[in-house]
Design a protein around this motif. Sequence first.
Motif, PDB file in Angstrom:
ATOM      1  N   THR A 200       0.839  -1.196   0.000  1.00 53.39           N
ATOM      2  CA  THR A 200       0.000   0.000   0.000  1.00 53.39           C
ATOM      3  C   THR A 200       0.874   1.246   0.000  1.00 53.39           C
ATOM      4  O   THR A 200       1.814   1.351   0.786  1.00 53.39           O
ATOM      5  CB  THR A 200      -0.920   0.030   1.242  1.00 53.39           C
ATOM      6  OG1 THR A 200      -1.677  -1.177   1.304  1.00 53.39           O
ATOM      7  CG2 THR A 200      -1.864   1.221   1.191  1.00 53.39           C
ATOM      8  N   GLU A 221       0.870   5.059 -12.378  1.00 55.95           N
ATOM      9  CA  GLU A 221      -0.226   4.643 -11.489  1.00 55.95           C
ATOM     10  C   GLU A 221      -0.989   3.452 -12.068  1.00 55.95           C
ATOM     11  O   GLU A 221      -1.373   2.534 -11.346  1.00 55.95           O
ATOM     12  CB  GLU A 221      -1.173   5.822 -11.247  1.00 55.95           C
ATOM     13  CG  GLU A 221      -2.211   5.527 -10.176  1.00 55.95           C
ATOM     14  CD  GLU A 221      -3.007   6.756  -9.780  1.00 55.95           C
ATOM     15  OE1 GLU A 221      -3.894   6.621  -8.913  1.00 55.95           O
ATOM     16  OE2 GLU A 221      -2.748   7.849 -10.336  1.00 55.95           O
ATOM     17  N   ARG A 222      -1.192   3.455 -13.376  1.00 52.81           N
ATOM     18  CA  ARG A 222      -1.862   2.314 -14.006  1.00 52.81           C
ATOM     19  C   ARG A 222      -1.021   1.045 -13.864  1.00 52.81           C
ATOM     20  O   ARG A 222      -1.557  -0.045 -13.637  1.00 52.81           O
ATOM     21  CB  ARG A 222      -2.129   2.612 -15.486  1.00 52.81           C
ATOM     22  CG  ARG A 222      -3.238   3.607 -15.725  1.00 52.81           C
ATOM     23  CD  ARG A 222      -3.704   3.591 -17.179  1.00 52.81           C
ATOM     24  NE  ARG A 222      -2.670   4.034 -18.101  1.00 52.81           N
ATOM     25  CZ  ARG A 222      -2.477   5.298 -18.462  1.00 52.81           C
ATOM     26  NH1 ARG A 222      -3.244   6.254 -17.986  1.00 52.81           N
ATOM     27  NH2 ARG A 222      -1.519   5.616 -19.327  1.00 52.81           N
ATOM     28  N   ALA A 225      -1.395  -0.236 -10.365  1.00 49.14           N
ATOM     29  CA  ALA A 225      -2.701  -0.882 -10.199  1.00 49.14           C
ATOM     30  C   ALA A 225      -2.676  -2.290 -10.794  1.00 49.14           C
ATOM     31  O   ALA A 225      -3.228  -3.243 -10.221  1.00 49.14           O
ATOM     32  CB  ALA A 225      -3.794  -0.041 -10.857  1.00 49.14           C
ATOM     33  N   LYS A 226      -2.021  -2.431 -11.948  1.00 48.40           N
ATOM     34  CA  LYS A 226      -1.892  -3.747 -12.576  1.00 48.40           C
ATOM     35  C   LYS A 226      -1.106  -4.703 -11.690  1.00 48.40           C
ATOM     36  O   LYS A 226      -1.389  -5.916 -11.671  1.00 48.40           O
ATOM     37  CB  LYS A 226      -1.193  -3.590 -13.926  1.00 48.40           C
ATOM     38  CG  LYS A 226      -1.075  -4.860 -14.741  1.00 48.40           C
ATOM     39  CD  LYS A 226      -0.416  -4.577 -16.077  1.00 48.40           C
ATOM     40  CE  LYS A 226      -0.257  -5.861 -16.894  1.00 48.40           C
ATOM     41  NZ  LYS A 226       0.397  -5.606 -18.205  1.00 48.40           N
ATOM     42  N   LYS A 228      -1.266  -4.664  -8.563  1.00 50.44           N
ATOM     43  CA  LYS A 228      -2.078  -4.772  -7.344  1.00 50.44           C
ATOM     44  C   LYS A 228      -1.434  -4.066  -6.155  1.00 50.44           C
ATOM     45  O   LYS A 228      -1.490  -4.544  -5.013  1.00 50.44           O
ATOM     46  CB  LYS A 228      -2.378  -6.241  -7.018  1.00 50.44           C
ATOM     47  CG  LYS A 228      -3.184  -6.941  -8.112  1.00 50.44           C
ATOM     48  CD  LYS A 228      -3.582  -8.350  -7.719  1.00 50.44           C
ATOM     49  CE  LYS A 228      -4.431  -8.990  -8.814  1.00 50.44           C
ATOM     50  NZ  LYS A 228      -4.814 -10.390  -8.491  1.00 50.44           N
ATOM     51  N   ASP A 230      -1.918  -1.016  -3.817  1.00 47.70           N
ATOM     52  CA  ASP A 230      -3.034  -0.168  -3.396  1.00 47.70           C
ATOM     53  C   ASP A 230      -2.523   1.257  -3.188  1.00 47.70           C
ATOM     54  O   ASP A 230      -1.719   1.506  -2.286  1.00 47.70           O
ATOM     55  CB  ASP A 230      -3.620  -0.734  -2.099  1.00 47.70           C
ATOM     56  CG  ASP A 230      -4.838   0.058  -1.628  1.00 47.70           C
ATOM     57  OD1 ASP A 230      -5.351   0.892  -2.400  1.00 47.70           O
ATOM     58  OD2 ASP A 230      -5.262  -0.162  -0.472  1.00 47.70           O
ATOM     59  N   VAL A 231      -2.934   2.178  -4.035  1.00 46.60           N
ATOM     60  CA  VAL A 231      -2.509   3.577  -3.938  1.00 46.60           C
ATOM     61  C   VAL A 231      -3.631   4.383  -3.293  1.00 46.60           C
ATOM     62  O   VAL A 231      -4.735   4.465  -3.830  1.00 46.60           O
ATOM     63  CB  VAL A 231      -2.165   4.155  -5.327  1.00 46.60           C
ATOM     64  CG1 VAL A 231      -1.784   5.626  -5.212  1.00 46.60           C
ATOM     65  CG2 VAL A 231      -1.046   3.355  -5.979  1.00 46.60           C
ATOM     66  N   ARG A 232      -3.333   5.005  -2.144  1.00 46.56           N
ATOM     67  CA  ARG A 232      -4.333   5.784  -1.412  1.00 46.56           C
ATOM     68  C   ARG A 232      -3.899   7.250  -1.346  1.00 46.56           C
ATOM     69  O   ARG A 232      -2.909   7.578  -0.704  1.00 46.56           O
ATOM     70  CB  ARG A 232      -4.512   5.232   0.006  1.00 46.56           C
ATOM     71  CG  ARG A 232      -4.961   3.771   0.018  1.00 46.56           C
ATOM     72  CD  ARG A 232      -5.378   3.328   1.399  1.00 46.56           C
ATOM     73  NE  ARG A 232      -5.856   1.942   1.397  1.00 46.56           N
ATOM     74  CZ  ARG A 232      -6.526   1.395   2.408  1.00 46.56           C
ATOM     75  NH1 ARG A 232      -6.790   2.088   3.510  1.00 46.56           N
ATOM     76  NH2 ARG A 232      -6.933   0.144   2.327  1.00 46.56           N
TER      77      ARG A 232
END
Length: 635
Positions: A200, A221-222, A225-226, A228, A230-232
């Motif tokens: 994260t 960022e993509r 996400a790929k 996995k 978790d960007v908050r």
Amino acid sequence: MAQKNIVIIGAGFAGIYATKKLAQYYKKHPDYQITLIDKHSYFTYLTELHEVAANRVPENHVQHDLQHLFYRRKNVKLVTDTVTRIDQANQTVITEHGRYAYDQVMLGIGSEPNDFGTPGVAEYGFTLGSWEQAIELKQHIIDVVRRGAIEHDPEKRRALLNIVVVGSGFTGTETIGELRDWRDELAADNKLDPEEIQFTMMEMAPTIMNMLDRNDAAKAERYMAKQKIDVRKNTGVTGVHEMHIDLNDGSTFPTATLIWTAGVKASPQAAQFGLTTGKAGRIVTNEFMQSIDDDKLYVVGDVAFFDENDDGRGQPQIVQGAEASAATALKNIIATEEGKEKVPYKASYSGFMVSIGSRYAVANLMNFFHLSGFFATLVKHLVNMLYFVQIYSGYDLFHYSLNEFFRTKNDRNLMRGHISRYGNVLWTVPARIFLGAMWLVDCWDKVQGEGSWFTNKLRLPFDWLQPAVTSGASKAADATSAASGAASSGAAEPATAKVTFGLSYLFGHDPMPVFDKMPHWFYSITKVLIPNQEVAFFMQKTMTIIEILIGLALIAGLFTWLTSAATVAMVITFCLSGMFYWVNIWIIPMAITCMNGSGRAFGLDKWVVPYLQKHLGHWRYGQQHALYKNQTPRS
């Protein structure tokens, strides 16, 4: 003339760059001495600490010994010590164990992570500001994943297997990407489902990677996400505890591993020099990178604060900024010594690059070229390697290349492991022995019997070496006879077999030579090198001896890379000479295959190469030490 001493405090990016450049500039001026003082005996490549923390490269990958860096610089003295004070009135740098007079001094003591006083970060969090912290983080992650794998309580298990990075700058992004690369190996080592290890990233701002162009940041960022991750965003950490953290919305998040990368500040050492400081404890300078309190004291790198744009932010604390400030300072040191006009600091940033693991990066070059993936990762490596070129260190450039491309495990490099030397070389041993045996078998008829190359009988089929004849017809016949190796019997010749191209022998056909005659340029070179029969006889014997030595060395696994390379070179020479056939061209790829370190499996290279590396390294660079005290690098 009395000797002048320029003291450089801090062996960071700026300090090493300046020391190298000054040493080069003053190498023919024996009256100038450069003294480099640092608390460590090595330079730490700080921007690659995340690779050590994530177990991708050897722990010493980011350590570059000062003795190696300055081994031929007679005008550089290395001092391993901690500077406690600068006596400006007497122009003396005072350390815990010594005193060093100076004519001018450059201060580049760097920065450290800034936790902004967040409760619990110092006690329970981790930072990446030094080599020791990288090792500590690596060992911690190995420990918590091992504990998490055998933890029965679901909440404790989740906390142990959750890894949190606070901050989305260069360090935070690269750290979480590299740790994500490590995930599968960690899971396999501990018999875990990889999906259980969670990553994260938490960022207080509404956007991430704010040093990048927004499109480049979106690509990164993509990719996360790929993977996995978790960007908050809009998420601040207000407290850190052993098994959880407090967030700014009042909630908690379970984790036993919080890595703080949300800012930097000047080294605390900066406060003890009594100089004017600005934002985050950085020492304020003028446009010439001089302290505003002392024009003989230059400040460079992350510890310097020059408010170039009058916005209260100062120059960015990145490697390009460190090099730019060091370049300005060293120019002005030289200008002062030579009575010339000083030059002001001018920022020059060629671009920004951020890696997310070993195989993906985004890059913005000169605000024009936007790259991602393979090419961005390649550019990042090239930029890192360029620094070693700038400081004239081929040794460190070589080892950087080895560790980043050839010594990585589990496919964690730019080429996804395809060029890693950790492949099993055992299976190339038969190829190596066969190749060596080929040389010896080929030489058998050259050392004994009627076909011996050690007699004064011409074996090289070059036309200019043939005996003079009385007619053009007989000369052509003799040349043909010599080239084919057949003796003229006066009897009718049988029908010749068809000359056919092939990569293996075809029954009933003669193999086709790679070149049926020498290229003109090679003909001219060979005629110069072997002008007459006396030289030809010497070359015949010498070549035969070399071939035998190559064969013996390959079978014994001695100097395998060198002998394999010699094999390739000789085969190419034979091809150009018109004495080699396509059916034997396999020798070239076979020899290249044997260059992969095959001599270290059931071969003498297992002992000989490490021995030479050790002793030749000591001979050239001297013995490494944990402490350097006023030591001049060996010449």
